[in-house]
Design a protein around this motif. Structure first.
Motif, short mmCIF file in Angstrom:
data_model
loop_
_atom_site.label_atom_id
_atom_site.label_comp_id
_atom_site.label_asym_id
_atom_site.label_seq_id
_atom_site.Cartn_x
_atom_site.Cartn_y
_atom_site.Cartn_z
N VAL A 187 0.87 -1.18 0.00
CA VAL A 187 0.00 0.00 0.00
C VAL A 187 0.90 1.23 0.00
CG1 VAL A 187 -1.81 1.28 1.21
CG2 VAL A 187 -1.83 -1.23 1.23
N LEU A 188 0.50 2.24 -0.73
CA LEU A 188 1.31 3.44 -0.91
C LEU A 188 0.68 4.63 -0.19
CD1 LEU A 188 3.74 4.70 -2.52
CD2 LEU A 188 2.12 5.12 -4.38
N TYR A 189 1.54 5.47 0.39
CA TYR A 189 1.07 6.74 0.94
C TYR A 189 1.09 7.76 -0.19
CZ TYR A 189 0.24 10.39 4.43
OH TYR A 189 -0.31 11.41 5.17
N ALA A 190 -0.08 8.23 -0.60
CA ALA A 190 -0.29 9.25 -1.64
C ALA A 190 -0.40 8.66 -3.03
CB ALA A 190 0.82 10.30 -1.62
N ARG A 191 -1.23 9.29 -3.80
CA ARG A 191 -1.46 8.88 -5.18
C ARG A 191 -0.16 8.89 -5.97
NH1 ARG A 191 -2.88 12.57 -9.41
NH2 ARG A 191 -3.36 14.12 -7.81
N PRO A 192 0.15 7.82 -6.69
CA PRO A 192 1.38 7.81 -7.48
C PRO A 192 1.32 8.80 -8.63
CG PRO A 192 0.07 5.85 -7.94
CD PRO A 192 -0.59 6.55 -6.79
N ALA A 193 2.46 9.34 -9.00
CA ALA A 193 2.49 10.33 -10.08
C ALA A 193 2.11 9.71 -11.41
CB ALA A 193 3.88 10.95 -10.16
N ARG A 194 2.43 8.42 -11.57
CA ARG A 194 2.06 7.70 -12.79
C ARG A 194 1.19 6.51 -12.40
NH1 ARG A 194 7.16 9.59 -14.11
NH2 ARG A 194 7.28 10.66 -16.12
N ARG A 197 -0.79 -0.06 -10.39
CA ARG A 197 -1.88 -0.86 -9.83
C ARG A 197 -1.57 -1.17 -8.37
NH1 ARG A 197 -6.16 -2.92 -12.10
NH2 ARG A 197 -7.26 -4.71 -11.22
N ILE A 198 -1.79 -0.20 -7.51
CA ILE A 198 -1.47 -0.33 -6.10
C ILE A 198 -2.48 0.44 -5.28
CG2 ILE A 198 0.09 1.67 -6.10
CD1 ILE A 198 1.87 0.12 -4.12
N SER A 199 -2.88 -0.08 -4.15
CA SER A 199 -3.78 0.65 -3.25
C SER A 199 -3.02 1.81 -2.61
CB SER A 199 -4.31 -0.28 -2.17
OG SER A 199 -5.14 -1.29 -2.72
N TYR A 200 -3.74 2.88 -2.32
CA TYR A 200 -3.08 4.01 -1.66
C TYR A 200 -4.07 4.80 -0.81
CZ TYR A 200 -5.02 6.98 -5.44
OH TYR A 200 -5.86 7.62 -6.31
N VAL A 201 -3.51 5.55 0.11
CA VAL A 201 -4.28 6.54 0.87
C VAL A 201 -3.77 7.92 0.48
CG1 VAL A 201 -4.62 4.96 2.81
CG2 VAL A 201 -2.72 6.57 2.87
N MET A 342 -3.39 2.89 5.91
CA MET A 342 -2.49 2.12 5.05
C MET A 342 -2.32 0.71 5.60
SD MET A 342 0.75 4.65 4.41
CE MET A 342 1.71 3.42 3.54
N ALA A 343 -2.03 0.63 6.90
CA ALA A 343 -1.80 -0.68 7.52
C ALA A 343 -3.07 -1.53 7.47
CB ALA A 343 -1.33 -0.49 8.96
N ARG A 344 -4.22 -0.89 7.69
CA ARG A 344 -5.48 -1.65 7.65
C ARG A 344 -5.72 -2.21 6.26
NH1 ARG A 344 -10.33 -1.89 6.02
NH2 ARG A 344 -10.17 0.02 4.80
N LEU A 345 -5.49 -1.40 5.23
CA LEU A 345 -5.69 -1.86 3.86
C LEU A 345 -4.76 -3.03 3.53
CD1 LEU A 345 -6.00 1.51 1.88
CD2 LEU A 345 -7.82 -0.13 2.37
N LEU A 346 -3.53 -2.95 4.03
CA LEU A 346 -2.58 -4.03 3.74
C LEU A 346 -3.00 -5.32 4.44
CD1 LEU A 346 -0.03 -4.97 2.39
CD2 LEU A 346 1.28 -4.14 4.37
N PRO A 353 -6.46 -11.99 -0.56
CA PRO A 353 -5.55 -11.66 -1.66
C PRO A 353 -6.23 -11.33 -2.97
CG PRO A 353 -4.80 -13.62 -0.47
CD PRO A 353 -6.19 -13.31 0.02
N ASP A 354 -7.47 -11.77 -3.14
CA ASP A 354 -8.17 -11.51 -4.40
C ASP A 354 -8.87 -10.16 -4.40
OD1 ASP A 354 -9.97 -12.25 -2.43
OD2 ASP A 354 -11.27 -13.38 -3.79
N ARG A 355 -8.77 -9.43 -3.31
CA ARG A 355 -9.44 -8.12 -3.26
C ARG A 355 -8.77 -7.15 -4.24
NH1 ARG A 355 -10.53 -4.02 1.87
NH2 ARG A 355 -11.17 -2.27 0.57
N PRO A 356 -9.58 -6.40 -5.02
CA PRO A 356 -9.00 -5.45 -5.97
C PRO A 356 -8.34 -4.28 -5.24
CG PRO A 356 -11.38 -5.21 -5.88
CD PRO A 356 -11.06 -6.44 -5.08
N VAL A 357 -7.42 -3.61 -5.92
CA VAL A 357 -6.76 -2.45 -5.33
C VAL A 357 -7.81 -1.37 -5.09
CG1 VAL A 357 -4.54 -2.96 -6.37
CG2 VAL A 357 -6.17 -1.50 -7.59
N THR A 358 -7.53 -0.50 -4.13
CA THR A 358 -8.49 0.53 -3.77
C THR A 358 -7.76 1.78 -3.32
OG1 THR A 358 -10.47 0.97 -2.44
CG2 THR A 358 -8.66 -0.15 -1.33
#
Length: 372
Positions: A187-194, A197-201, A342-346, A353-358
């Motif tokens: 899980v990533l902190y902040a929206r990626p610049a590009r 396919r990863i979940s983020y807050v 972030m930790a909760r999402l992870l 494991p089959d849950r889609p990214v969010t």
């Protein structure tokens, strides 16, 4: 190694089994989370664990469950892949590359800059407070070079940690894509610049900047300027866009802008430029608290009173905001809550494991203090 490899005299599985009135194998199944154990028996074993004070051997348990019961908290930069940047992410809410701030690309400097930024302390606090009650331990890792990033991916592939929480310090950081391409949970902190396919807050940065613009206008400020964050990262772009949009909607189509790099010194330099070019300014929105602190320092040196002559608003509600003189009115970014999410999402991804990214977007709030 066995589940009872422990100091002499410590409670064993046999002790728990005797107290629960079940077999040693049944106790092992319950402790290791094996399904299809009668709920009544599970309750009896848990009660027996509490009574005996038994503590499972974590290393032995991981051999059974194939779980490390640890999470990698990774602070990642761009290192030798792109031009050097300063290694702080607080003002940008992640992905906040700071060009020209003196970072030489070495691991020592990278770590020093990370630990000097209050943002990272808030992230660690949020992660630890969420994971500790769940018996999960964060492992702090730094990925400031290509080699270090490869080591992080290898560490995760080997199962040394169950997943990763990633805080990027540069918009061009390749680590999120490397982790997801390897099929590893993260899980990533902040929206990626590009697109990755990863979940983020993240925070609704534009809405926060709108709060700042509205407050300055409501105070009667009419010659308003802004110190923007780095415009090659989403947070810097969004905060400037939200501020400009609200100003335009209120009849102010032109707002002078000086770009900073989310550091106090860059805020001071930007304030010097804006004062030189617009000496009659009466309101300042700085895209993070550190730049606002630098702006306030320059205003004092120039004989401008805050807020009587110039109102100043920051962004983040970091420790710097409360320590500033006068204390900063600022837009709050709830970093600790975001890190916990972030930790909760992870953990949710690890359980399913089959849950889609969010994505989870937090709402900002305006914190009123003496500067505006």
């Amino acid at each position: 190694m066995t589940e009872d490899s422990r100091a002499v005299g410590a409670p064993t599985l046999e002790d728990v089994a005797k107290a629960a009135g079940v077999s040693r194998a049944t106790v092992s199944r319950v402790i290791n989370g094996v399904r299809n154990v009668d709920p009544v028996i599970q309750a009896a074993v848990r009660d027996a664990v509490a009574v005996t004070g038994y503590t499972p051997n974590r290393a032995a348990r991981s051999l059974v469950t194939r779980k490390a019961d640890s999470i990698a908290l990774v602070v990642s930069g761009a290192g030798d892949d792109v031009p050097p940047v300063a290694a702080t992410a607080g003002g940008g809410g992640g992905n906040g590359g700071r060009k020209g701030a003196g970072f030489d690309g070495g691991v020592g400097s990278f770590m020093t800059d990370v630990f000097a930024d209050p943002f990272f302390g808030r992230v660690v606090t949020g992660v630890v407070n969420f994971l500790r009650p769940r018996g999960i331990h964060p492992v702090l890792m730094f990925a400031e070079t290509s080699r270090a990033r490869d080591e992080v991916v290898s560490y995760l592939r080997q199962g040394s940690a169950d997943g990763a929480l990633v805080v990027s310090t540069h918009a061009e950081d390749p680590l999120p894509a490397l982790i997801t391409d390897a099929g590893l949970p993260a899980v990533l902190y902040a929206r990626p610049a590009r697109p990755v396919r990863i979940s983020y807050v993240d925070l609704a940065h534009q809405d926060g900047a709108r709060l700042a613009a509205g407050h300055l206008l409501a105070r009667g400020c009419r010659r308003i300027v802004t110190i923007a964050g780095p415009l090659d990262v989403p947070a810097g772009q969004d905060r400037l866009a939200g501020f400009r949009d609200t100003m335009a909607r209120q009849g102010h189509p032109y707002v002078p802008v000086a770009e900073g790099q989310f550091t106090e010194e860059s805020g001071a330099s930007a304030m010097e430029r804006l004062l030189t070019e617009h000496p009659d300014l009466d309101g300042v929105f700085a895209a993070n608290d550190l730049m606002a602190v630098g702006a306030c320092r320059v205003l004092r040196e120039r004989g401008r009173r805050v807020p009587e002559d110039v109102a100043v608003i920051g962004f983040d509600d970091s420790r710097a905001a409360a320590a500033c003189r006068p204390p900063l009115t600022t837009v709050r970014q709830p970093v600790e809550d975001m890190a916990a999410e972030m930790a909760r999402l992870l953990l949710d991804r690890l359980a399913r494991p089959d849950r889609p990214v969010t994505s989870v977007i937090f709402e900002p709030t305006l914190i009123l203090r003496a500067s505006a």
